[in-house]
Design a protein around this motif. Structure first.
Motif, PDB file in Angstrom:
ATOM      1  N   LYS A  25      12.325 -12.877-111.308  1.00  0.00           N
ATOM      2  CA  LYS A  25      12.115 -11.516-111.803  1.00  0.00           C
ATOM      3  C   LYS A  25      11.970 -11.459-113.322  1.00  0.00           C
ATOM      4  CE  LYS A  25      12.371  -8.855-108.053  1.00  0.00           C
ATOM      5  NZ  LYS A  25      11.381  -7.813-107.701  1.00  0.00           N
ATOM      6  N   TRP A  66      25.892 -15.173-120.716  1.00  0.00           N
ATOM      7  CA  TRP A  66      25.600 -14.668-119.365  1.00  0.00           C
ATOM      8  C   TRP A  66      25.070 -15.835-118.542  1.00  0.00           C
ATOM      9  CZ3 TRP A  66      27.185 -10.465-117.079  1.00  0.00           C
ATOM     10  CH2 TRP A  66      26.629 -10.099-115.852  1.00  0.00           C
ATOM     11  N   LYS A  67      25.817 -16.189-117.501  1.00  0.00           N
ATOM     12  CA  LYS A  67      25.488 -17.350-116.663  1.00  0.00           C
ATOM     13  C   LYS A  67      25.372 -18.622-117.499  1.00  0.00           C
ATOM     14  CE  LYS A  67      23.315 -14.960-112.790  1.00  0.00           C
ATOM     15  NZ  LYS A  67      22.089 -14.773-111.968  1.00  0.00           N
ATOM     16  N   SER A  72      17.910  -8.528-115.795  1.00  0.00           N
ATOM     17  CA  SER A  72      17.410  -8.713-114.439  1.00  0.00           C
ATOM     18  C   SER A  72      18.517  -8.581-113.404  1.00  0.00           C
ATOM     19  CB  SER A  72      16.735 -10.076-114.320  1.00  0.00           C
ATOM     20  OG  SER A  72      16.216 -10.265-113.019  1.00  0.00           O
ATOM     21  N   ASP A  73      19.667  -9.175-113.675  1.00  0.00           N
ATOM     22  CA  ASP A  73      20.776  -9.129-112.727  1.00  0.00           C
ATOM     23  C   ASP A  73      21.299  -7.707-112.547  1.00  0.00           C
ATOM     24  OD1 ASP A  73      20.575 -11.816-112.287  1.00  0.00           O
ATOM     25  OD2 ASP A  73      22.259 -12.376-113.569  1.00  0.00           O
ATOM     26  N   LEU A  98      18.206 -12.538-118.433  1.00  0.00           N
ATOM     27  CA  LEU A  98      18.986 -12.739-117.212  1.00  0.00           C
ATOM     28  C   LEU A  98      19.922 -11.561-116.955  1.00  0.00           C
ATOM     29  CD1 LEU A  98      20.027 -16.500-117.508  1.00  0.00           C
ATOM     30  CD2 LEU A  98      18.676 -15.511-115.645  1.00  0.00           C
ATOM     31  N   HIS A 132      18.771  -5.647-110.641  1.00  0.00           N
ATOM     32  CA  HIS A 132      18.791  -5.997-109.213  1.00  0.00           C
ATOM     33  C   HIS A 132      19.948  -5.281-108.517  1.00  0.00           C
ATOM     34  CE1 HIS A 132      18.454  -8.340-105.543  1.00  0.00           C
ATOM     35  NE2 HIS A 132      19.741  -8.638-105.646  1.00  0.00           N
ATOM     36  N   MET A 133      21.121  -5.238-109.168  1.00  0.00           N
ATOM     37  CA  MET A 133      22.287  -4.582-108.577  1.00  0.00           C
ATOM     38  C   MET A 133      22.122  -3.071-108.507  1.00  0.00           C
ATOM     39  SD  MET A 133      25.714  -6.474-110.017  1.00  0.00           S
ATOM     40  CE  MET A 133      25.327  -6.221-111.747  1.00  0.00           C
ATOM     41  N   HIS A 149      13.801 -17.863-113.179  1.00  0.00           N
ATOM     42  CA  HIS A 149      14.176 -16.629-112.492  1.00  0.00           C
ATOM     43  C   HIS A 149      12.925 -15.917-111.987  1.00  0.00           C
ATOM     44  CE1 HIS A 149      16.032 -12.796-111.594  1.00  0.00           C
ATOM     45  NE2 HIS A 149      17.232 -13.331-111.815  1.00  0.00           N
TER      46      HIS A 149
END
Length: 296
Positions: free
Chosen positions: A163, A88-89, A130-131, A127, A134-135, A161
């Motif tokens: 968050k 992820w990322k 959190s992503d 991550l 957020h969405m 990050h």
């Protein structure tokens, strides 16, 4: 190597009940059985579409759950191959395709304001959490609180990050971090992802005093099918590597056993959420009977 037959065997009168074949090839399936299975699957898909997100029969006590799965060994191995190749990322995060879908759907439905992760590793899963929060939760999402015995592997993109809050702490001292004062700063509902597998008895005892109705606990890697496969294929490059893997498998088995015993002791407070445990079939995935909601 360990070989499990596909769980698609069928009785003449209808869809086949689950049955395990530890060794050898899967029994042949007749055209009549295939047609019956396809019809059964079509009925389930149609019923799922009509039922929507209804809760009837969804939350069940642990006593009603079997230690079994519809997942084939081939599927499990494929999941691990894909998981090893995913990140992820750009950060490894140790989640298979089924985990992605289950967690994303859970976050969208329960809208956790705080996600607690036990087992940070490289920071990829923090991550991811959190992503998606957020969405799907938006500005109401507070943060991910992630802890591990060491943070030396956590990548910079995760550390930076805004968050995500990392804590370098053994789960043995989980209660020293999650004090009443600290928990007051973490808005509900909580989604707790347990992926460290050490000192779980202490963690669970602490969580029992902290979780409120509506909070969720997901204990990862509780599949005995996976434990057996790992044990059967434990042929590391050295004696120490084999011993380490053996110890890790024992921790996984212990986590699954501890969770089951705990839920059996507290049936009025903790239930298996079958919507997610069985999203792809009965216990299909790495987490058998271990997506738990506190209901009271």
């Amino acid at each position: 190597s360990l070989s499990l037959a596909p769980r698609a065997a069928m009785e003449e009168e209808g869809p086949l009940k689950r049955q395990r074949q530890d060794c050898g090839e899967a029994p042949a399936v007749s055209e009549q059985q295939k047609e019956a299975r396809h019809g059964h699957i079509a009925t389930l898909v149609e019923a799922a579409g009509e039922a929507g997100d209804g809760d009837e029969g969804r939350f069940v006590p642990m006593s009603e759950r079997e230690e079994d799965s519809d997942m084939t060994l081939d599927t499990m191995e494929a999941l691990y191959i894909g998981q090893a190749r995913c990140n992820w990322k750009g950060v490894p995060f140790g989640k298979c395709a089924f985990d992605w879908q289950v967690y994303a759907t859970m976050i969208g439905e329960i809208k956790p304001r705080t996600i607690i992760e036990l087992g940070s590793w490289a920071g990829g899963s923090a991550l991811f959490f959190s992503d998606f929060a957020h969405m799907l939760v938006g500005d109401a999402f507070h943060k991910v609180v992630s802890l591990d015995i060491t943070l030396q592997h956590v990548r910079a993109i995760a550390r930076q990050h805004p968050k995500i809050e990392f804590h370098e702490r053994s789960t043995e001292y989980f209660d020293s971090l999650f004090t009443a004062e600290f928990c007051e700063l973490l808005p509900r509902p909580w989604l707790i992802s347990e992926d460290s597998h050490y000192n779980f008895d202490k963690v669970l005892a602490a969580l029992h005093g902290l979780m409120l109705p509506g909070d969720y606990l997901v204990c990862e890697d509780t599949s005995s099918q996976m434990h057996d496969w790992l044990a059967e294929n434990n042929d590391g490059p050295s004696e120490s590597a084999v011993a380490h893997t053996k110890h890790s498998i024992e921790q996984l088995r212990g986590t699954a056993r501890t969770l089951r015993e705990f839920c059996l002791q507290h049936p009025a407070q903790y239930r298996v959420d079958t919507k997610y445990a069985d999203l792809f079939g009965y216990n299909v995935g790495k987490h058998w009977n271990s997506i738990i909601k506190r209901i009271a």
